[in-house]
Design an enzyme around this catalytic site. Sequence first.
Site, PDB file in Angstrom:
ATOM      1  N   GLN A 539       0.842  -1.189   0.000  1.00 50.02           N
ATOM      2  CA  GLN A 539       0.000   0.000   0.000  1.00 50.02           C
ATOM      3  C   GLN A 539       0.873   1.233   0.000  1.00 50.02           C
ATOM      4  O   GLN A 539       1.859   1.316   0.731  1.00 50.02           O
ATOM      5  CB  GLN A 539      -0.924   0.010   1.228  1.00 50.02           C
ATOM      6  CG  GLN A 539      -1.894   1.189   1.257  1.00 50.02           C
ATOM      7  CD  GLN A 539      -2.963   1.014   2.311  1.00 50.02           C
ATOM      8  OE1 GLN A 539      -2.974   0.021   3.026  1.00 50.02           O
ATOM      9  NE2 GLN A 539      -3.871   1.968   2.396  1.00 50.02           N
ATOM     10  N   LYS A 559      -2.925  -1.807  -9.454  1.00 46.89           N
ATOM     11  CA  LYS A 559      -2.834  -0.644  -8.568  1.00 46.89           C
ATOM     12  C   LYS A 559      -4.215   0.010  -8.521  1.00 46.89           C
ATOM     13  O   LYS A 559      -4.662   0.623  -9.490  1.00 46.89           O
ATOM     14  CB  LYS A 559      -1.792   0.336  -9.106  1.00 46.89           C
ATOM     15  CG  LYS A 559      -1.621   1.598  -8.287  1.00 46.89           C
ATOM     16  CD  LYS A 559      -0.550   2.467  -8.928  1.00 46.89           C
ATOM     17  CE  LYS A 559      -0.371   3.769  -8.187  1.00 46.89           C
ATOM     18  NZ  LYS A 559       0.640   4.632  -8.845  1.00 46.89           N
ATOM     19  N   ASP A 656      10.011  10.886  -8.131  1.00 44.12           N
ATOM     20  CA  ASP A 656       9.728  10.096  -6.917  1.00 44.12           C
ATOM     21  C   ASP A 656      10.497   8.782  -6.947  1.00 44.12           C
ATOM     22  O   ASP A 656       9.956   7.722  -6.655  1.00 44.12           O
ATOM     23  CB  ASP A 656       8.221   9.841  -6.795  1.00 44.12           C
ATOM     24  CG  ASP A 656       7.827   9.447  -5.365  1.00 44.12           C
ATOM     25  OD1 ASP A 656       8.634   9.679  -4.441  1.00 44.12           O
ATOM     26  OD2 ASP A 656       6.732   8.895  -5.182  1.00 44.12           O
TER      27      ASP A 656
END
Length: 850
Positions: A539, A559, A656
Site C-alpha cells: 500500500q 494498482k 519520486d
Amino acid sequence: MRGFTLCLLCLSTSILFFSKPSISASDTLTTTQSLKTNETLLSPNGIFQLSFFSFNNFTWYLGIRYTIDHKKTVVWVANRNTPIQNFNAFLKLTDAGKLIIIDQSQKTIWASNQRTKNATFNNPILQLLDSGNLVVKESNENDPTKFIWQSFDYPTDTLLPGMKLGWNFDTNTETFINSWKVTDQDPSFGDISFKMDYHGLPEIFLLDKGRRIYRSGPWNGKRFSGVPEMQPVTDSIKFNFVENEHEVFYTFSIGNESLFSRLSVNSLGKLQRLTWIQSGQLWSTFWYAPKDQCDNYRECGPYGICDTNASPVCQCVKGFRPKNHQAWNLRDGSDGCVRNNELDCGSDRFLKLVNVKLPETSSVFVNRSMSVFECGEFCKRNCSCTGYANIEIVDGGSGCVMWLDELIDIRLYPSGGQDLFVRLSASDVEEDEARESSDHKTAKAIGIMVGGAAIIFLIIGICFLWRKKKLQCLFKMKSEKRAASLERSQDLLMTEGVFTSNREQSGENNLDDLELPFFDFNTITLATNNFSEENKLGQGGFGIVYKGRLIEGQEIAVKRLSKNSGQGVDEFKNEVKLIVKLQHRNLVRLLGCSIQIDEKMLVYEYLENRSLDAILFNKTKRALLDWQRRFKIICGIARGLLYLHQDSRFRIIHRDLKASNILLDKEMNPKISDFGMARIFGTDQTEANTVRVVGTYGYMSPEYAMDGIFSVKSDVFSFGVLVMEIISGKKNRGFYSANKELNLLGHGWNLWTEGKALELIDSSIDNSYSQSEVLRCIQVGLLCVQERAEDRPTMSSVVLMLSSETATITQPKNPGFCLGSNPIETDSSSSKQEESCTVNQVTVTMLDGR
C-alpha cells in the site's frame, strides 16, 4: 649455450629466475631471457605494455595493457582461466617458438597454442608491437603472414584495430571476443560473446550463454545492415569486411595515429566501442548495443517490424496480422505475425519496405552476380521465396539475397536502412492499392471542400467588415468576456497538473487516443479474488496494489487508486500517458487500465520479488542481495533512468525515485515504477518550478525540497541516495550514527573523506565483492548527491562510470543533507505534515498539503 640454458631450466627454475637479465624497457624477449612478475615489455612507441598484473595481490595474470591511462586498461590476457597463485613466476620463450608461464614450483601454468607442431626455428623472438599485437617470429621476419604465433589470433574481451573477428576456413579456426566473468575483477571466460555466423550471408551475433540477444545484420558494402550509424570518417575509424573462399572476417583500422579506439564486450551484456579522450583522460562510449528495445533479437517475431518511434514498437508487415492478439495487445510481440491471405505462387506480388534492417540471414540463398531485378524474377518463380533484397547498396545496389523461410528480426529506421521486398498475396496488395486510391480521392474531395469553405469565409469576412462600426460595441463586450474565459481556462490548466499543462508541449493526443487495452472492472475483480486481503501486495500513498491472475493464467499487479487518494484523474492520466509510451527492460510494463465511475486502476506486469525496499531493509531477506546482485540493480536503475532522461522520445523527470518504486523480477532485474508524479520536459528544457513539492523526503534534492526547482539533476540526486542505500542496506531517512546530526549521506561522506568508505558496505554481504567496484559505486553515489545541482553528473556519465573500469571519476564535493524531523519515512506526495529540510546548516520549514 641454448641447450645448457634449457638444462638449467629443467634442473632448477629458481636459478634461471634469478640469473637472467631484467627486461624493463625493451619490446623484445629472446629465448635466453625471461619476463618476471616485476618486469615489463614495452611496445616501440610506448603505447602498450606486456606485464603481470593482479587485482588482489594473490592471483596473477599476464596481459597486454594500454599505457595511456593511469588504470592501464587490459586488452588481452594470456592465462585468463589459469591464474598464477604466487608472485614468483615468469614468462619464457622456447626454441620451438612456444610461450610458457612457469611458477616457482616449475609447473607450467599456461602455454601458447601452436599451429605448427614439432617445428624448430633459427632465432625466434617475442615482440610487442605498437598495434598491441604480441608476436613470435624469426628475428629478421616482418611479414605478418609468416609469424609463428600472435596474440591477435586469440582475442579475449577486446577487438583492437587490425584484429580479425570471424573464421579462417583453411585452418577451420574461429576468432571472437568473450567477456570477462566479472568486469574489473575476474578475466576468466564470461557468459557474453560476440561471434560471427558465416552461414548464408554472414553476420555477427551477441550471445548470452549461447543465446542470441543482438545481431549486427549482414554487411551491405558500407556497414552492417543493423548499424546505420556505422559511418566511416576520414582520418578516423574505418571499417572493413572480407569474405572469400579462405576466410570471412570483420576488422577496423584507425587513420589517425593519435586516436585510440577498441571494441569490447562486458559481463553486463553490452557490446561497446570506446574511444580515448585525451583532454579528459578517459575512455568515452562512442557506440554501444543493444541500445533500445528494438535491438533485442526477435523482439517482434516473424514478419513483425520493430520501430522505436511507434507505440507499441511492434507492427505487422502490411498483409499480416498478429499471431497472438492477446499477447500483442499486452505489448508482447515475440509471437510475430501471420498472413491475412494465403499465397498463390503464380499471382503473388511484392511489397517494398524501405529503411529497414534486413531479416536474419543465417539460412538464405546468396548470389552476388544477380541484379535486384533478376533477384526479384528468380524469387517470384520460386514459390518458397518469402522475400529478397540486394546484398550491397553501393553503386545502386548489387547481388541477391533471398529468404526461403519466415522473415525474422526486421527493424525500421528513420534513415540509413535498406530496401526489402516481401512476398504478399495479390489480394493483399490490391487491397492496399485500393485503400491508397480511396485515400487520394478523399484527400482531393477534402481539398475541394476546404477551398469552398475558404470562399464562404471570405464573403462572411467582407460582410463582417461592412458591419464593423455598427457592431463595435457588441464586439468589444464579447472580447472582454472571451478574455475572462481564457484567463479562467489558464487558471484551470495550472491546477490540472502535468497531464494538461504539458499536452501542447509534448504533442501528445488525449488519453482516449492511446493504444492501451482497457480491462473490464469485473475482470479485475475476478482476477484479484474481489480484492482479497491475501492478494494484497502493498500500500502506498495513492492506494493499494493487489496481485491477480487473469483467466488465461497471466499474473498481474493491480494498482487500485484510493477514492480519496492524492492521485486524482490528472495523475492517473499522467501515469497512463507516460508509461504507455515507454519501452525499456528497466521500466515496469503497463498492461492496461480500468476506469469505471469512481474506480481507477492500473494493471502492470507482475514482478515476483516485489519492491527493492521489501528485501533491502529486511534483516532476514537482505542476505539474498549479494554484491553482484546489488551492483546489477544499481546499473539497471541507472540504465532505466538514462532512458527516461535521454533515450526515450520524451525527456521525463520521475520526481519520486526511491527504493519502494524499484520492482524486482524473478532474476532480481530492477524496473522503475510509479510515474504518477513524473513530468515531461521539452527537448530544450533543462529545469522547471512547481508550487507543489511532491516526492519522498530523504530522496528529494535540496533545490527541489526548498525551492520547488526540479530537473534531471533532481532524479540524479535520488539515484545517488538509492546507491548509498543499496550499498549500506540502510535507509537515508531515519539513519542515525554516533553523530546525531548526520543522515546516511553525511555518514557516507565522512567515511569517504577519512578513507574508510568500505565500512559503509552492508554487513550481510560476504567477502566475495570487488573492493574497487564497491568504492567506484560509493564515489558515483556521492557525486550524485552533491549539494549543487550543476556539480552532479548526468545519467549518461553515471552509466559510463559504472560500466567502465577505465573511466576517470572526479572527486565528490560535500553532499546536500535533506532530513525529515522524525525517523519515520513519510511520502510527502500523499500526506499533510510539517517537515524540516536542512542543507548544510541552513534550515527551512515547509508545510506540504495535497
